[in-house]
Design a protein around this motif. Sequence first.
Motif, mmCIF file in Angstrom:
data_model
loop_
_atom_site.group_PDB
_atom_site.id
_atom_site.type_symbol
_atom_site.label_atom_id
_atom_site.label_comp_id
_atom_site.label_asym_id
_atom_site.label_seq_id
_atom_site.Cartn_x
_atom_site.Cartn_y
_atom_site.Cartn_z
ATOM 1 N N ARG A 23 61.137 22.570 2.787
ATOM 2 C CA ARG A 23 61.943 22.514 4.012
ATOM 3 C C ARG A 23 62.708 23.831 4.188
ATOM 4 O O ARG A 23 62.809 24.336 5.296
ATOM 5 C CB ARG A 23 62.915 21.343 3.953
ATOM 6 C CG ARG A 23 63.817 21.290 5.176
ATOM 7 C CD ARG A 23 64.261 19.887 5.472
ATOM 8 N NE ARG A 23 64.995 19.805 6.698
ATOM 9 C CZ ARG A 23 64.476 19.666 7.909
ATOM 10 N NH1 ARG A 23 63.170 19.592 8.042
ATOM 11 N NH2 ARG A 23 65.217 19.593 8.972
ATOM 12 N N ARG A 24 63.238 24.393 3.114
ATOM 13 C CA ARG A 24 63.960 25.666 3.195
ATOM 14 C C ARG A 24 63.014 26.770 3.681
ATOM 15 O O ARG A 24 63.387 27.560 4.556
ATOM 16 C CB ARG A 24 64.541 26.019 1.815
ATOM 17 C CG ARG A 24 65.435 27.252 1.819
ATOM 18 C CD ARG A 24 65.792 27.727 0.432
ATOM 19 N NE ARG A 24 64.654 28.055 -0.419
ATOM 20 C CZ ARG A 24 63.858 29.130 -0.244
ATOM 21 N NH1 ARG A 24 64.067 29.952 0.739
ATOM 22 N NH2 ARG A 24 62.861 29.355 -1.077
ATOM 23 N N ARG A 25 61.790 26.791 3.146
ATOM 24 C CA ARG A 25 60.817 27.796 3.582
ATOM 25 C C ARG A 25 60.433 27.601 5.047
ATOM 26 O O ARG A 25 60.240 28.565 5.788
ATOM 27 C CB ARG A 25 59.563 27.727 2.694
ATOM 28 C CG ARG A 25 59.828 28.218 1.267
ATOM 29 C CD ARG A 25 58.605 28.129 0.357
ATOM 30 N NE ARG A 25 57.448 28.799 0.925
ATOM 31 C CZ ARG A 25 56.191 28.353 0.838
ATOM 32 N NH1 ARG A 25 55.938 27.238 0.178
ATOM 33 N NH2 ARG A 25 55.210 29.019 1.383
ATOM 34 N N MET A 26 60.322 26.341 5.475
ATOM 35 C CA MET A 26 59.978 26.051 6.874
ATOM 36 C C MET A 26 61.116 26.501 7.798
ATOM 37 O O MET A 26 60.872 27.065 8.871
ATOM 38 C CB MET A 26 59.701 24.549 7.061
ATOM 39 C CG MET A 26 58.473 24.034 6.357
ATOM 40 S SD MET A 26 56.912 24.373 7.152
ATOM 41 C CE MET A 26 56.937 23.287 8.547
ATOM 42 N N ASP A 27 62.372 26.242 7.391
ATOM 43 C CA ASP A 27 63.525 26.695 8.186
ATOM 44 C C ASP A 27 63.502 28.214 8.341
ATOM 45 O O ASP A 27 63.739 28.742 9.440
ATOM 46 C CB ASP A 27 64.842 26.264 7.528
ATOM 47 C CG ASP A 27 65.106 24.768 7.669
ATOM 48 O OD1 ASP A 27 64.562 24.162 8.622
ATOM 49 O OD2 ASP A 27 65.858 24.215 6.844
ATOM 50 N N ALA A 28 63.213 28.920 7.254
ATOM 51 C CA ALA A 28 63.177 30.380 7.296
ATOM 52 C C ALA A 28 62.055 30.863 8.215
ATOM 53 O O ALA A 28 62.247 31.808 9.010
ATOM 54 C CB ALA A 28 62.990 30.947 5.887
ATOM 55 N N ALA A 29 60.888 30.234 8.153
ATOM 56 C CA ALA A 29 59.773 30.636 9.006
ATOM 57 C C ALA A 29 60.074 30.337 10.467
ATOM 58 O O ALA A 29 59.732 31.114 11.361
ATOM 59 C CB ALA A 29 58.506 29.919 8.573
ATOM 60 N N ARG A 30 60.762 29.230 10.718
ATOM 61 C CA ARG A 30 61.083 28.857 12.101
ATOM 62 C C ARG A 30 62.043 29.865 12.726
ATOM 63 O O ARG A 30 61.889 30.231 13.890
ATOM 64 C CB ARG A 30 61.703 27.452 12.110
ATOM 65 C CG ARG A 30 61.996 26.939 13.493
ATOM 66 C CD ARG A 30 62.488 25.513 13.454
ATOM 67 N NE ARG A 30 62.690 25.009 14.809
ATOM 68 C CZ ARG A 30 63.072 23.799 15.099
ATOM 69 N NH1 ARG A 30 63.292 22.930 14.112
ATOM 70 N NH2 ARG A 30 63.249 23.422 16.338
ATOM 71 N N THR A 31 63.034 30.321 11.977
ATOM 72 C CA THR A 31 63.985 31.287 12.523
ATOM 73 C C THR A 31 63.366 32.682 12.643
ATOM 74 O O THR A 31 63.728 33.440 13.547
ATOM 75 C CB THR A 31 65.254 31.359 11.654
ATOM 76 O OG1 THR A 31 64.897 31.675 10.319
ATOM 77 C CG2 THR A 31 66.018 30.057 11.697
ATOM 78 N N ALA A 32 62.402 33.005 11.766
ATOM 79 C CA ALA A 32 61.821 34.351 11.775
ATOM 80 C C ALA A 32 60.690 34.502 12.778
ATOM 81 O O ALA A 32 60.478 35.598 13.315
ATOM 82 C CB ALA A 32 61.310 34.701 10.387
ATOM 83 N N ASP A 33 59.960 33.452 13.090
ATOM 84 C CA ASP A 33 58.761 33.556 13.941
ATOM 85 C C ASP A 33 58.941 32.709 15.202
ATOM 86 O O ASP A 33 59.097 31.491 15.122
ATOM 87 C CB ASP A 33 57.544 33.087 13.144
ATOM 88 C CG ASP A 33 56.228 33.330 13.863
ATOM 89 O OD1 ASP A 33 56.231 33.799 15.015
ATOM 90 O OD2 ASP A 33 55.171 33.033 13.249
ATOM 91 N N PRO A 34 58.902 33.322 16.396
ATOM 92 C CA PRO A 34 59.063 32.546 17.638
ATOM 93 C C PRO A 34 57.942 31.525 17.848
ATOM 94 O O PRO A 34 58.180 30.459 18.428
ATOM 95 C CB PRO A 34 59.030 33.607 18.738
ATOM 96 C CG PRO A 34 59.205 34.925 18.073
ATOM 97 C CD PRO A 34 58.831 34.761 16.652
ATOM 98 N N ALA A 35 56.731 31.821 17.363
ATOM 99 C CA ALA A 35 55.628 30.870 17.517
ATOM 100 C C ALA A 35 55.893 29.606 16.694
ATOM 101 O O ALA A 35 55.624 28.484 17.149
ATOM 102 C CB ALA A 35 54.311 31.511 17.091
ATOM 103 N N CYS A 36 56.456 29.776 15.515
ATOM 104 C CA CYS A 36 56.803 28.618 14.676
ATOM 105 C C CYS A 36 57.924 27.819 15.330
ATOM 106 O O CYS A 36 57.912 26.576 15.313
ATOM 107 C CB CYS A 36 57.227 29.074 13.283
ATOM 108 S SG CYS A 36 55.876 29.749 12.290
ATOM 109 N N GLU A 37 58.895 28.508 15.909
ATOM 110 C CA GLU A 37 59.996 27.841 16.617
ATOM 111 C C GLU A 37 59.452 27.016 17.776
ATOM 112 O O GLU A 37 59.848 25.861 17.974
ATOM 113 C CB GLU A 37 61.005 28.879 17.112
ATOM 114 C CG GLU A 37 62.065 28.347 18.065
ATOM 115 C CD GLU A 37 62.932 27.259 17.453
ATOM 116 O OE1 GLU A 37 63.276 26.308 18.181
ATOM 117 O OE2 GLU A 37 63.260 27.341 16.251
ATOM 118 N N GLU A 38 58.542 27.603 18.534
ATOM 119 C CA GLU A 38 57.971 26.905 19.695
ATOM 120 C C GLU A 38 57.171 25.671 19.246
ATOM 121 O O GLU A 38 57.287 24.609 19.841
ATOM 122 C CB GLU A 38 57.058 27.858 20.465
ATOM 123 C CG GLU A 38 56.499 27.251 21.725
ATOM 124 C CD GLU A 38 55.628 28.241 22.494
ATOM 125 O OE1 GLU A 38 54.838 27.758 23.323
ATOM 126 O OE2 GLU A 38 55.718 29.456 22.257
#
Length: 189
Positions: A23-38
């Motif tokens: 979950r921590r890695r997913m949070d980091a990827a979500r904040t770093a990558d707009p495609a992951c956020e979307e």
Amino acid sequence: MDYREFEQHVADYVEGALEIELRRRMDAARTADPACEELAAVHEKILAALENTAQVSAPPGLADKIMAEARRREQLVAAEQKAFRRGIGLGVAAAAVMAGSLAVMLWTVDFSTGAGTLDALRSGGDSWLTTASTTLYGWIDGAGVALNRNVNLPLVERAVPLYMVLLSSMASAVLAWFRDEIMAVVDSF
């Protein structure tokens, strides 16, 4: 974490079903990558829509209909398996009867005519196949003449070859043997 790995775990991420480290890695990827956020935002909207949707009830009696259909299909499969086993048994029995009949006929004709075919087979000479073939061809010719002989049918006032009577008898025997299975299938419609 790249987008592909994020995409594999996004449904569990949105539902909160991940281990702490992932979950921590997913949070980091979500904040770093707009495609992951979307992608995460789309999954959150889908989850929210599903949670806010009213639950639909099944029509009354649907479970009973499904169970009845499942039982009917199980019965059809069981009947099909039983018919298959019976068919295999009938085929094996027919082959055994034919082999036994052929052996008895060979012995009887050989003994009564004195053709010596069995003796030739026992002796194992070079001409045993020719002797056996000649005797067998003679029997087949005799059987062919007998099978083509016309038989008068009393109820229809017609004469038909004997082989037609024998084929009709065999077909009737097969239908009689599988009568229960045939009627079960007919009744199911």
